[in-house]
Design an enzyme around this catalytic site. Structure first.
Site, PDB file in Angstrom:
ATOM      1  N   LYS A 180       0.894  -1.178   0.000  1.00  0.00           N
ATOM      2  CA  LYS A 180       0.000   0.000   0.000  1.00  0.00           C
ATOM      3  C   LYS A 180       0.919   1.212   0.000  1.00  0.00           C
ATOM      4  CE  LYS A 180      -1.988   2.961   1.961  1.00  0.00           C
ATOM      5  NZ  LYS A 180      -1.669   4.337   1.568  1.00  0.00           N
ATOM      6  N   GLU A 255       8.311   0.920  12.008  1.00  0.00           N
ATOM      7  CA  GLU A 255       9.418   1.889  11.911  1.00  0.00           C
ATOM      8  C   GLU A 255       8.807   3.279  11.933  1.00  0.00           C
ATOM      9  OE1 GLU A 255      12.581   1.559  11.873  1.00  0.00           O
ATOM     10  OE2 GLU A 255      12.769  -0.603  11.617  1.00  0.00           O
ATOM     11  N   CYS A 288      13.177  10.805   8.702  1.00  0.00           N
ATOM     12  CA  CYS A 288      12.910  10.289  10.054  1.00  0.00           C
ATOM     13  C   CYS A 288      14.165  10.276  10.917  1.00  0.00           C
ATOM     14  CB  CYS A 288      12.323   8.894   9.965  1.00  0.00           C
ATOM     15  SG  CYS A 288      13.420   7.713   9.152  1.00  0.00           S
ATOM     16  N   GLU A 385       7.854  15.415  16.688  1.00  0.00           N
ATOM     17  CA  GLU A 385       8.479  15.422  15.364  1.00  0.00           C
ATOM     18  C   GLU A 385       7.772  16.423  14.458  1.00  0.00           C
ATOM     19  OE1 GLU A 385       7.653  12.052  12.798  1.00  0.00           O
ATOM     20  OE2 GLU A 385       9.790  11.886  12.364  1.00  0.00           O
TER      21      GLU A 385
HETATM   22  P1  NAD Z   1       1.594   8.095   7.996  1.00  0.00           P
HETATM   23  O1  NAD Z   1       1.659   7.259   9.216  1.00  0.00           O
HETATM   24  O2  NAD Z   1       0.566   9.150   7.910  1.00  0.00           O
HETATM   25  O3  NAD Z   1       1.385   7.187   6.697  1.00  0.00           O
HETATM   26  C1  NAD Z   1       2.253   6.134   6.368  1.00  0.00           C
HETATM   27  C2  NAD Z   1       1.500   5.116   5.548  1.00  0.00           C
HETATM   28  O4  NAD Z   1       0.492   4.526   6.365  1.00  0.00           O
HETATM   29  C3  NAD Z   1       0.784   5.695   4.339  1.00  0.00           C
HETATM   30  O5  NAD Z   1       0.876   4.790   3.259  1.00  0.00           O
HETATM   31  C4  NAD Z   1      -0.655   5.803   4.824  1.00  0.00           C
HETATM   32  O6  NAD Z   1      -1.606   5.760   3.804  1.00  0.00           O
HETATM   33  C5  NAD Z   1      -0.748   4.572   5.691  1.00  0.00           C
HETATM   34  N1  NAD Z   1      -1.810   4.616   6.694  1.00  0.00           N
HETATM   35  C6  NAD Z   1      -2.336   5.703   7.332  1.00  0.00           C
HETATM   36  N2  NAD Z   1      -3.311   5.322   8.193  1.00  0.00           N
HETATM   37  C7  NAD Z   1      -3.393   3.975   8.122  1.00  0.00           C
HETATM   38  C8  NAD Z   1      -4.199   2.990   8.786  1.00  0.00           C
HETATM   39  N3  NAD Z   1      -5.112   3.324   9.700  1.00  0.00           N
HETATM   40  N4  NAD Z   1      -3.998   1.684   8.480  1.00  0.00           N
HETATM   41  C9  NAD Z   1      -3.074   1.325   7.578  1.00  0.00           C
HETATM   42  N5  NAD Z   1      -2.289   2.207   6.900  1.00  0.00           N
HETATM   43  C10 NAD Z   1      -2.447   3.517   7.167  1.00  0.00           C
HETATM   44  O7  NAD Z   1       3.047   8.684   7.806  1.00  0.00           O
HETATM   45  P2  NAD Z   1       3.530   9.727   6.709  1.00  0.00           P
HETATM   46  O8  NAD Z   1       3.024  11.067   7.108  1.00  0.00           O
HETATM   47  O9  NAD Z   1       3.216   9.194   5.349  1.00  0.00           O
HETATM   48  O10 NAD Z   1       5.116   9.643   6.890  1.00  0.00           O
HETATM   49  C11 NAD Z   1       5.808  10.410   7.787  1.00  0.00           C
HETATM   50  C12 NAD Z   1       6.130   9.610   9.034  1.00  0.00           C
HETATM   51  O11 NAD Z   1       6.881   8.447   8.682  1.00  0.00           O
HETATM   52  C13 NAD Z   1       7.014  10.396   9.973  1.00  0.00           C
HETATM   53  O12 NAD Z   1       6.578  10.215  11.299  1.00  0.00           O
HETATM   54  C14 NAD Z   1       8.389   9.766   9.765  1.00  0.00           C
HETATM   55  O13 NAD Z   1       9.262   9.918  10.829  1.00  0.00           O
HETATM   56  C15 NAD Z   1       8.038   8.344   9.539  1.00  0.00           C
HETATM   57  N6  NAD Z   1       9.141   7.636   8.873  1.00  0.00           N
HETATM   58  C16 NAD Z   1       9.855   6.707   9.590  1.00  0.00           C
HETATM   59  C17 NAD Z   1      10.927   6.046   8.999  1.00  0.00           C
HETATM   60  C18 NAD Z   1      11.702   4.996   9.740  1.00  0.00           C
HETATM   61  O14 NAD Z   1      12.381   4.192   9.096  1.00  0.00           O
HETATM   62  N7  NAD Z   1      11.663   4.933  11.060  1.00  0.00           N
HETATM   63  C19 NAD Z   1      11.272   6.336   7.684  1.00  0.00           C
HETATM   64  C20 NAD Z   1      10.530   7.298   6.992  1.00  0.00           C
HETATM   65  C21 NAD Z   1       9.459   7.939   7.595  1.00  0.00           C
END
Ligand code: NAD
Length: 490
Positions: A180, A255, A288, A385
Site C-alpha cells: 500500500k 518503523e 525520520c 516530530e
Molecule cells: P503516515 O503514518 O501518515 O502514513 C504512512 C502510511 O500509512 C501511508 O501509506 C498511509 O496511507 C498509511 N496509513 C495511514 N493510516 C493507516 C491505517 N489506519 N492503516 C493502515 N495504513 C495507514 O506517515 P507519513 O506522514 O506518510 O510519513 C511520515 C512519518 O513516517 C514520519 O513520522 C516519519 O518519521 C516516519 N518515517 C519513519 C521512517 C523509519 O524508518 N523509522 C522512515 C521514513 C518515515
C-alpha cells in the site's frame, strides 16, 4: 487497454496491480506535484474489494513462490532489480515530480539503492537455509520458512527506497506481498509493478493497492489472511495498525518517527559538525533519522551557530529537478501548514528564531530552513516530530546534562555525536536510541540493523533482522540415539 498517465512524458499507470494485472477503480484521488501544484492525474483509490482481491491473489501465489526456494527466486529478483535499473530515468523524474525528492539524490542515491535492496536480499537469502545445531541428544535443523502474505505500508518521504527496502527481504524470503504506497506519492510504486511484471515475477507475488490510509490501509491491515505487517510511518498510524495486528495476532514491524539528538561536544571539530548539521535540512527536513535537536556545549555554541549559519546561507533552494538544488519543497500543503503551526506555537512559547521561521518565496510549498533557540525541554517543539526543515538549539554544561537532554523525549530512533572519538563513543553508549553516528551521518549498510526504541518503533530491519521478521523459524529435531517413548523420559 491499460490507462496511462503522462507525467512529464513518462507513462505510468494510475491503477492498482493485482494478480499480475492492472485493475482500475471507479473511485480516484487527485495527485498534484509539491513543486508547483501541477495536477499530475487521478489515481485509483482502493476499496475493500481491491484489498480482498490483492490479498487473495497473494495467498494463491504464495505456495509456488515459497516452494521455489531462495535459489529459484534469486534469478527472478535479479531480473526485477535489472528492470528497475532499465527504468532508472523514469523512477528519478517521477519521484522528483510527485514527492519533491531531489533529482540528483534519486539518481545517485535512491535508484541504485532500490536495485540493491532487491538484489542484496535475494543473494543473502541463499545463506539462510538449514542452520544446524548439534547437541548430545539431537541434530536441530533450523529452517527459515516463508511466513505467507506480507502487507507492506510505506510513507511519502521515501516511497521507492522504503518500499524496496521491505519488498527485498519479504520477497527473497518467499513471501507474497501486498504493497500500500503512500497516497501523496504513489507513482514510483506503480512503476515498480511494471518492473516486476517485465522481470517475470509470477502473478500475485507482488500486488499493489493504492488509496488512503484510513480506508485502503485500514482494510489491508485488518485482513485475517496476513502473516506479517511491515509498516513505516507515523506514531498515530502505528497505534491503529498495532491494534489491527493485535486483533488477529499478526506480527508487525513498526518503523516510526524520530526526534533525534545532534550532540556537539566541546572537543568536536566545529566546522565538520556544522557542515553535517546543515544536512539535517535535507529533503526539506522530511527525514525520520535526522538529528533535529541540536545539543551543543555552551562554551562553543556561539561559534557553532555561526559556522552552521554559513552553511545554511549557502544552501541552494529551488526546483528539485534542477541538479544544483539542495533543498526542495514540502510534500503537501497540509504538511506545510503543520510545519507552520509548530513554528508559530514555539514562538508563542518564547522560542527565538535564529533564522528562517516562515515560508520560502520559491513556491507555495517551500519552507525556509529554520533554527529555533530558547526552547524548553518540555515544549512541543522539542518533544514532537515536525517533519519539516526546522531544528532546535539547546546548550549543555557537561556530559550528564547532554545525556539528560538527549534522552528526554519519547522518541529513540537515531542520533549524531561530534567530539573526540573516544569521548563521543563513550557518550553514545548512554544515549537511548536505535543507532547513533559518531562524527558522521547517514552511513548505512544493508547488513546492519535499523530501527528505533520507545515511540520510534518496534522491531529492526536490515540483514538478518529482516529475514527473522519475514520468516517462520522452524526447528526439525532428529535424535542421535534411538528414541523409545516412556512416561519417565524427560
Ligand atoms: P503516515 O503514518 O501518515 O502514513 C504512512 C502510511 O500509512 C501511508 O501509506 C498511509 O496511507 C498509511 N496509513 C495511514 N493510516 C493507516 C491505517 N489506519 N492503516 C493502515 N495504513 C495507514 O506517515 P507519513 O506522514 O506518510 O510519513 C511520515 C512519518 O513516517 C514520519 O513520522 C516519519 O518519521 C516516519 N518515517 C519513519 C521512517 C523509519 O524508518 N523509522 C522512515 C521514513 C518515515
Amino acid at each position: 487497454m491499460n490507462r496511462l498517465l503522462d507525467v512529464d512524458g513518462i507513462a505510468v499507470s494510475p491503477d492498482h496491480y493485482i494478480d499480475g494485472r492492472r485493475v482500475p477503480s471507479d473511485q480516484t484521488f487527485p495527485l498534484s506535484s509539491p513543486i508547483d501544484q501541477a495536477v499530475l492525474g487521478a489515481v485509483s483509490e482502493g476499496r475493500a474489494e481491491h484489498v480482498d482481491a490483492a490479498v487473495g491473489a497473494a495467498a494463491r501465489a504464495f505456495p509456488a513462490w515459497a516452494a521455489l526456494g531462495a535459489e529459484g527466486r534469486k534469478p527472478v529478483l535479479d531480473r526485477f532489480a535489472e528492470e528497475i535499473g532499465r527504468r532508472a530515468d523514469a523512477f528519478c523524474r517521477l519521484e522528483s515530480r510527485d514527492a519533491g525528492v531531489l533529482l540528483s539524490r534519486m539518481r545517485h542515491g535512491v535508484v541504485p539503492r532500490a536495485m540493491l535492496n532487491i538484489r542484496w536480499f535475494a543473494e543473502q537469502a541463499l545463506t539462510l537455509q538449514d542452520r544446524v545445531i548439534h547437541t548430545e541428544q539431537a541434530e536441530h535443523r533450523v529452517r527459515h520458512d516463508p511466513a505467507g502474505v506480507a502487507a507492506i505500508i510505506t510513507p511519502w518521504n521515501a516511497p521507492l527506497m522504503l518500499s524496496t527496502w521491505k519488498l527485498g527481504p519479504a520477497l527473497a524470503s518467499g513471501n507474497a506481498c501486498v504493497l500500500k504506497p503512500p497516497e501523496w506519492a504513489p507513482l514510483t510504486c506503480s512503476l515498480l509493478a511494471d518492473a516486476a511484471d517485465a522481470a517475470g515475477l509470477p502473478p500475485g507475488v507482488l500486488n499493489i493497492v493504492q488509496g488512503a490510509g484510513a480506508s485502503t490501509g485500514a482494510a489491508l491491515v485488518s485482513d485475517k489472511r496476513l502473516a506479517r505487517i511491515s509498516f513505516t510511518g507515523s506514531v498515530p498510524t502505528a497505534r491503529a495498525i498495532a491494534q489491527a495486528a493485535g486483533a488477529n495476532l499478526v506480527p508487525a514491524s513498526l518503523e516510526l518517527g524520530g526526534k533525534s539528538a545532534f550532540i556537539v561536544l566541546e572537543d568536536a571539530d566545529l566546522d565538520n559538525a556544522a557542515a553535517t548539521a546543515a544536512l539535517m535540512y535535507r529533503n526539506a527536513g522530511q527525514v525520520c533519522l535526522a538529528g533535529t535537536r541540536l545539543l551543543v556545549h555552551a562554551r562553543i555554541a556561539e561559534a557553532f551557530v555561526a559556522a552552521l549559519r554559513g552553511y545554511v546561507e549557502r544552501l541552494v533552494i529551488g526546483d528539485p529537478r534542477d541538479e544544483a538544488t539542495e533543498l526542495g519543497p514540502i510534500i503537501h500543503a497540509r504538511q506545510v501548514e503543520r510545519v507552520e503551526g509548530f513554528v508559530a506555537r514555539a514562538r508563542q512559547a518564547g522560542a527565538e528564531v535564529l533564522w528562517g521561521g516562515g515560508r520560502h518565496p520559491f513556491g507555495a510549498q517551500y519552507f525556509q530552513p529554520t533554527l529555533l533557540a530558547n526552547v524548553a525541554q518540555a515544549s512541543e517543539i522539542v518533544q514532537n516530530e515536525v517533519f519539516g526543515p526546522v531544528l532546535t538549539l539547546q546548550t549543555f554544561a557537561d556530559d550528564d546534562e547532554a545525556i539528560a537532554l538527549a534522552n528526554g523525549t519519547d522518541y529513540g530512533l537515531g542520533g549524531v555525536c561530534y567530539g573526540e572519538t573516544a569521548h563521543a563513543a563513550a557518550l553514545a553508549e548512554r544515549v537511548r536510541t536505535g543507532f547513533l553516528w559518531i562524527n558522521s551521518f547517514g552511513i548505512r549498510d544493508l547488513a546492519a540493523p535499523f530501527g528505533g526504541i520507545k515511540r520510534s518503533g518496534i522491531g529492526r530491519e536490515g540483514g538478518d533482522w529482516s529475514f527473522e521478521f519475514f520468516s517462520d523459524v522452524k526447528d526439525i529435531v532428529i535424535p542421535k540415539k534411538p528414541f523409545r517413548a516412556s512416561f519417565s523420559h524427560r
